[in-house]
Write an enzyme that holds these catalytic residues in place. Sequence first.
Site, mmCIF file in Angstrom:
data_model
loop_
_atom_site.group_PDB
_atom_site.id
_atom_site.type_symbol
_atom_site.label_atom_id
_atom_site.label_comp_id
_atom_site.label_asym_id
_atom_site.label_seq_id
_atom_site.Cartn_x
_atom_site.Cartn_y
_atom_site.Cartn_z
ATOM 1 N N LYS A 130 0.858 -1.189 0.000
ATOM 2 C CA LYS A 130 0.000 0.000 0.000
ATOM 3 C C LYS A 130 0.903 1.251 0.000
ATOM 4 O O LYS A 130 1.264 1.722 -1.067
ATOM 5 C CB LYS A 130 -0.966 -0.082 1.173
ATOM 6 C CG LYS A 130 -1.840 -1.348 1.050
ATOM 7 C CD LYS A 130 -2.885 -1.472 2.100
ATOM 8 C CE LYS A 130 -3.477 -2.853 2.226
ATOM 9 N NZ LYS A 130 -4.327 -3.286 1.140
ATOM 10 N N THR A 176 -17.306 -7.493 3.455
ATOM 11 C CA THR A 176 -16.227 -6.571 3.840
ATOM 12 C C THR A 176 -16.719 -5.607 4.918
ATOM 13 O O THR A 176 -15.972 -5.236 5.824
ATOM 14 C CB THR A 176 -15.720 -5.808 2.596
ATOM 15 O OG1 THR A 176 -15.472 -6.770 1.559
ATOM 16 C CG2 THR A 176 -14.441 -5.051 2.882
HETATM 17 C C1 LIG Z 1 -5.907 -4.154 7.626
HETATM 18 C C2 LIG Z 1 -5.327 -5.063 6.585
HETATM 19 N N1 LIG Z 1 -4.417 -5.985 6.956
HETATM 20 C C3 LIG Z 1 -3.872 -6.833 6.066
HETATM 21 C C4 LIG Z 1 -4.227 -6.799 4.736
HETATM 22 C C5 LIG Z 1 -3.607 -7.756 3.778
HETATM 23 O O1 LIG Z 1 -2.502 -7.168 3.170
HETATM 24 P P1 LIG Z 1 -2.027 -7.668 1.716
HETATM 25 O O2 LIG Z 1 -2.909 -6.992 0.717
HETATM 26 O O3 LIG Z 1 -0.598 -7.284 1.631
HETATM 27 O O4 LIG Z 1 -2.196 -9.156 1.704
HETATM 28 C C6 LIG Z 1 -5.182 -5.872 4.304
HETATM 29 C C7 LIG Z 1 -5.606 -5.826 2.891
HETATM 30 O O5 LIG Z 1 -5.465 -5.383 2.015
HETATM 31 C C8 LIG Z 1 -5.742 -4.977 5.252
HETATM 32 O O6 LIG Z 1 -6.666 -4.073 4.880
#
Ligand SMILES: Cc1ncc(COP(=O)(O)O)c(C=O)c1O
Length: 404
Positions: A248, A363
């Site tokens: 991100k 979600t």
């Molecule tokens: C709060 C949170 N933790 C973990 C993740 C998972 O991360 P990744 O997209 O790197 O698998 C996300 C998702 O995107 C998230 O919103």
Amino acid sequence: MYYDNFFDTYLATLKDEGRYRVFINLERVVGRAPYALWHPDDRAVDEVVVWCSNDYLALSQNPEVVDALVSAAQNYGAGSGGTRNISGTAHPHVMLEQAVANFHGKEAGLIFSSGYVANEATICTLAGNLPGCIVFSDEKNHASMIQGIRNSRCEKHVFKHNDMADLESKLKQVPLGAPKLIVFTAVYSMDGDMAPAAEIVALAKKYNALTFIDEVHAVGMYGATGAGASELLGLQHEIDIIQGNFAKGFGVVGGYITGNRNLIDYVRSAASGFIFTTSMPPATAAAIMKSMDLIRDGVALRDQFWQRVCYFKQQIAKTTLPYRETQGHIIPVVVGNAALCKEICDRLLYEDKIYIQPINYPTVPVGQERLRITITPAHTNEHIDQLINALVRVYQDYQLSQAA
Ligand SMILES: Cc1ncc(COP(=O)(O)O)c(C=O)c1O
């Protein structure tokens, strides 16, 4: 036949409820953020402004990050060649683990293929293997944390979102001497609010618990060097495990945890999701390190990011749009119905060339369907004005306002 019926029924239900996921086919072009090309079908192509990307600092398109990826791929190849244990540990992995530990002021770091895997594997391993471990989890934690807790089969207590009285009452119900893990999130991804991390740490100390923070939506943008909410709040040394991702704020891909040497070595040695999978490409690790350099020195980039977020918040505050005020950078604008949420997003896309993905159950809970807006330094104030005008127009058509 039975199988087809099962799949058909499930998919038909999603469609009936307006929750069937339609992926928007995008072509993101380096240098064009926040614009992207949208392919509505095989023949057509249109340019849209993206308002829901988690590439928060637009670093995925940064020329230095892209160059680091390309030149490392030319040196090291496309893939890593194995799991970390069997020929798949490359020099960039080792350097990245040290760099991410330093970034958070911790002794050691461990990288995973994604933030999801980092959460699931770490929580499952700790909660499942520490004898008698009891987990306390905020009700709005991410699916990856919930899955880690489920897979650990440990005793769990879900506390009301950010409710310290509820957390404490749950902590009191179990023996003081029992091993405990409190898992929470720096910036909640669908609501944009922040955890009362200092209060959680105080309760953890009082009740003898380990703390685990997910910094996925905070690293890059929060804290003096971009090391997240724990840095912003001066809690890096107080929180036992800081988890984050490289997808991100960093604009690449992958996940990590940092903590004390023993704990990290334990997870390295025991976590299935770390051990039994091919490691990330070394070129990815090299690109992430370049991103980390830019983040650490990125005061101007962060300033620009927060200026845009503040401008958006000032402008939306002048409207009657049913948005949620948040401390963080993510702004939810509530709709409250799955089909309507999709319809509003479709109208924004087709009429205004504005791309925001509808956020529906599971979600968010049913009745809290929303648009989740994210702003990047690549958006200008003019983009923000156009977005707000379009939102006001479309929400008015459905008589959705704060008072509604
Ligand atoms: C709060 C949170 N933790 C973990 C993740 C998972 O991360 P990744 O997209 O790197 O698998 C996300 C998702 O995107 C998230 O919103």
